[in-house]
Enzyme design. Sequence first.
Site, PDB file in Angstrom:
ATOM      1  N   GLN A  63       2.823  -6.592   5.121  1.00 18.45           N
ATOM      2  CA  GLN A  63       1.669  -7.177   4.423  1.00 18.45           C
ATOM      3  C   GLN A  63       0.450  -6.258   4.614  1.00 18.45           C
ATOM      4  OE1 GLN A  63       3.710  -9.563   6.479  1.00 18.45           O
ATOM      5  NE2 GLN A  63       4.814  -9.586   4.562  1.00 18.45           N
TER       6      GLN A  63
ATOM      7  N   GLY B 161       8.463  -6.076   1.559  1.00 21.65           N
ATOM      8  CA  GLY B 161       9.437  -5.243   0.864  1.00 21.65           C
ATOM      9  C   GLY B 161       8.945  -3.818   0.908  1.00 21.65           C
TER      10      GLY B 161
ATOM     11  N   LEU C  79      -1.921   8.324  -5.468  1.00 16.78           N
ATOM     12  CA  LEU C  79      -3.021   8.953  -6.210  1.00 16.78           C
ATOM     13  C   LEU C  79      -2.536   9.496  -7.549  1.00 16.78           C
ATOM     14  CD1 LEU C  79      -4.750  10.653  -3.164  1.00 16.78           C
ATOM     15  CD2 LEU C  79      -5.610   8.734  -4.498  1.00 16.78           C
ATOM     16  N   ASP C  80      -1.234   9.749  -7.644  1.00 12.64           N
ATOM     17  CA  ASP C  80      -0.662  10.210  -8.916  1.00 12.64           C
ATOM     18  C   ASP C  80      -0.838   9.170 -10.016  1.00 12.64           C
ATOM     19  OD1 ASP C  80       1.107   8.856  -7.056  1.00 12.64           O
ATOM     20  OD2 ASP C  80       2.637   8.966  -8.637  1.00 12.64           O
TER      21      ASP C  80
ATOM     22  N   THR D 199       9.544   0.034   0.063  1.00 11.10           N
ATOM     23  CA  THR D 199      10.375   0.880  -0.789  1.00 11.10           C
ATOM     24  C   THR D 199      10.336   2.310  -0.253  1.00 11.10           C
ATOM     25  OG1 THR D 199       9.741  -0.516  -2.628  1.00 11.10           O
ATOM     26  CG2 THR D 199      10.756   1.577  -3.191  1.00 11.10           C
TER      27      THR D 199
ATOM     28  N   GLU E 173       0.822  -1.225   0.000  1.00 11.89           N
ATOM     29  CA  GLU E 173       0.000   0.000   0.000  1.00 11.89           C
ATOM     30  C   GLU E 173       0.851   1.268   0.000  1.00 11.89           C
ATOM     31  OE1 GLU E 173      -0.290  -2.338   2.380  1.00 11.89           O
ATOM     32  OE2 GLU E 173      -2.298  -3.206   2.284  1.00 11.89           O
ATOM     33  N   GLY E 174       2.167   1.121  -0.030  1.00  7.15           N
ATOM     34  CA  GLY E 174       3.016   2.310   0.085  1.00  7.15           C
ATOM     35  C   GLY E 174       3.198   2.716   1.541  1.00  7.15           C
TER      36      GLY E 174
ATOM     37  N   PRO F 153       4.559  -9.464 -11.437  1.00  7.90           N
ATOM     38  CA  PRO F 153       3.597  -8.390 -11.724  1.00  7.90           C
ATOM     39  C   PRO F 153       2.428  -8.489 -10.754  1.00  7.90           C
ATOM     40  CG  PRO F 153       3.643 -10.012 -13.511  1.00  7.90           C
ATOM     41  CD  PRO F 153       4.681 -10.427 -12.526  1.00  7.90           C
TER      42      PRO F 153
ATOM     43  N   THR G 214       5.649 -15.916  -1.618  1.00  3.98           N
ATOM     44  CA  THR G 214       6.877 -15.207  -1.982  1.00  3.98           C
ATOM     45  C   THR G 214       8.091 -16.148  -1.953  1.00  3.98           C
ATOM     46  OG1 THR G 214       7.292 -14.578   0.314  1.00  3.98           O
ATOM     47  CG2 THR G 214       6.029 -13.021  -1.023  1.00  3.98           C
TER      48      THR G 214
ATOM     49  N   SER H 211      -0.891  10.762  -0.812  1.00  2.00           N
ATOM     50  CA  SER H 211       0.459  10.774  -1.386  1.00  2.00           C
ATOM     51  C   SER H 211       0.405  10.761  -2.903  1.00  2.00           C
ATOM     52  CB  SER H 211       1.254   9.651  -0.735  1.00  2.00           C
ATOM     53  OG  SER H 211       1.884   8.898  -1.684  1.00  2.00           O
TER      54      SER H 211
END
Length: 433
Positions: free
Chosen positions: A223, A40, A331-332, A42, A14-15, A303, A129, A411
């Site tokens: 998660q 993971g 949202l971008d 980022t 979800e970022g 993917p 995974t 965001s």
Amino acid sequence: MAVVIVVGAQWGDEGKGKVVDLLTERARYVVRWAGGANAGHTLVVDGKKYVTRLIPSGVLRSGVTCVLGEAMVVDPTVLVDEVRAFRAQGFLARHEDLVVAARAHLTLPYHRELDRLRDERPDNTIGTTRKGIGPTYESKAARIGLRVGDLLHPDRFRLQLARQIEALLPQLTALGGAAPDATEIAAHYLALGQELRPYIADASKLVHEAITRGDNVMFEGAQGVLLDIDHGTYPYVTSSSATAGGACAGLGIGPTAIDTVLGIAKGYATRVGGGPFPTELKDATGDLLRKRGNEFGSVTGRPRRCGWLDLPALRLAIRTSGIEGLALTKLDVLSGLERVRICVGYRVGGQTLEEMPLDIDDLAAAEPIYEDLDGWPAPGSADTPPSATKAAARFVARVGELVGRPVWATSWGAGRAETILTLDPFASADAAV
Ligand code: IMP
């Protein structure tokens, strides 16, 4: 001071890392409670990308202690690599910057192997995974687990390793796996244990002391709630507790210590691996979201399946985690679409449902009911930045209204500056003192 739990309110990815990283400006402790190297996160700071798999997102802030809690499963081969990489870049400079729970369970090489061999079977539709998560939690529940603290007791480690291998060998060989070499594994893991020695501690006690002192503590979910072993879309879930309650159980912290729970959701939905996904888009829009949102697993590169924002799923997450405020990310990625859809309910067997049903057949049969909203322009195509347009504001407000929770953050890109925080739980707690 505040104790805040941040959970992913969808199927993971979800970022969260980005929002947690921003909130960690005021946090002293950032604590992970469940899962392992399947996650993971980022983070992008000053244009540089960092991916963490075991270490919480607070790693890039100096003065923040990152904690790997007791209910996590730790693969020391991954953790040591991660520690070395962050230290080489100037992070984790002090030993007290990282705490690894002595009672967290260890992922052994044959747990990873079992996970892979099972996942490769054509009748397996989960699509894990392959980081050994399920098999490690199985060993824990069967009470044949090895724990991080055992790395510091070589005789005990070797004895328990032999027992665990004996118990798992029939499964491994039945799937065509090779017999593990206990001597080699012990030598490798005990050496890794020496490297991790300064960080191994009683995480539960340490976090408890921090809370008692009045430090700001953030629990960071890995998660997403829909992957929770009990309250997610079973069997298409992970093997740990991804709901907010899991943070309390995972660290041995009483629920009375928690001030608030924040949920993070993308402006659309994704999932990796198998399982029903009512709002999935198997068309050009889905491809566009995948490409624009870079929706490929940060751990496996797979993917991700993409679809419209699913409010019945979000309502389930809100209810089972007690989410009080929401952050809407990425949202971008939706910018430039003429219309944006929100799934506001499902039709299942002639009934209309507001919340995602957890019976797997009902979920598979669920037909989404959509509300269409105007899209907002792509960045640079108008004078107003997308985040400031009426259409974007309407989307954000409508989501909040339909799920009955305020949206605390939005965001609009990967960098720190692209997240707009309207309410920071730590800042408001500090202001209230
Ligand atoms: P496992 O956790 O590796 O056992 O995988 C079980 C299911 O959870 C699979 O569908 C995975 O794709 C999914 N999963 C596990 N961790 C994550 C994550 O961090 N993000 C998204 N999906 C995940």
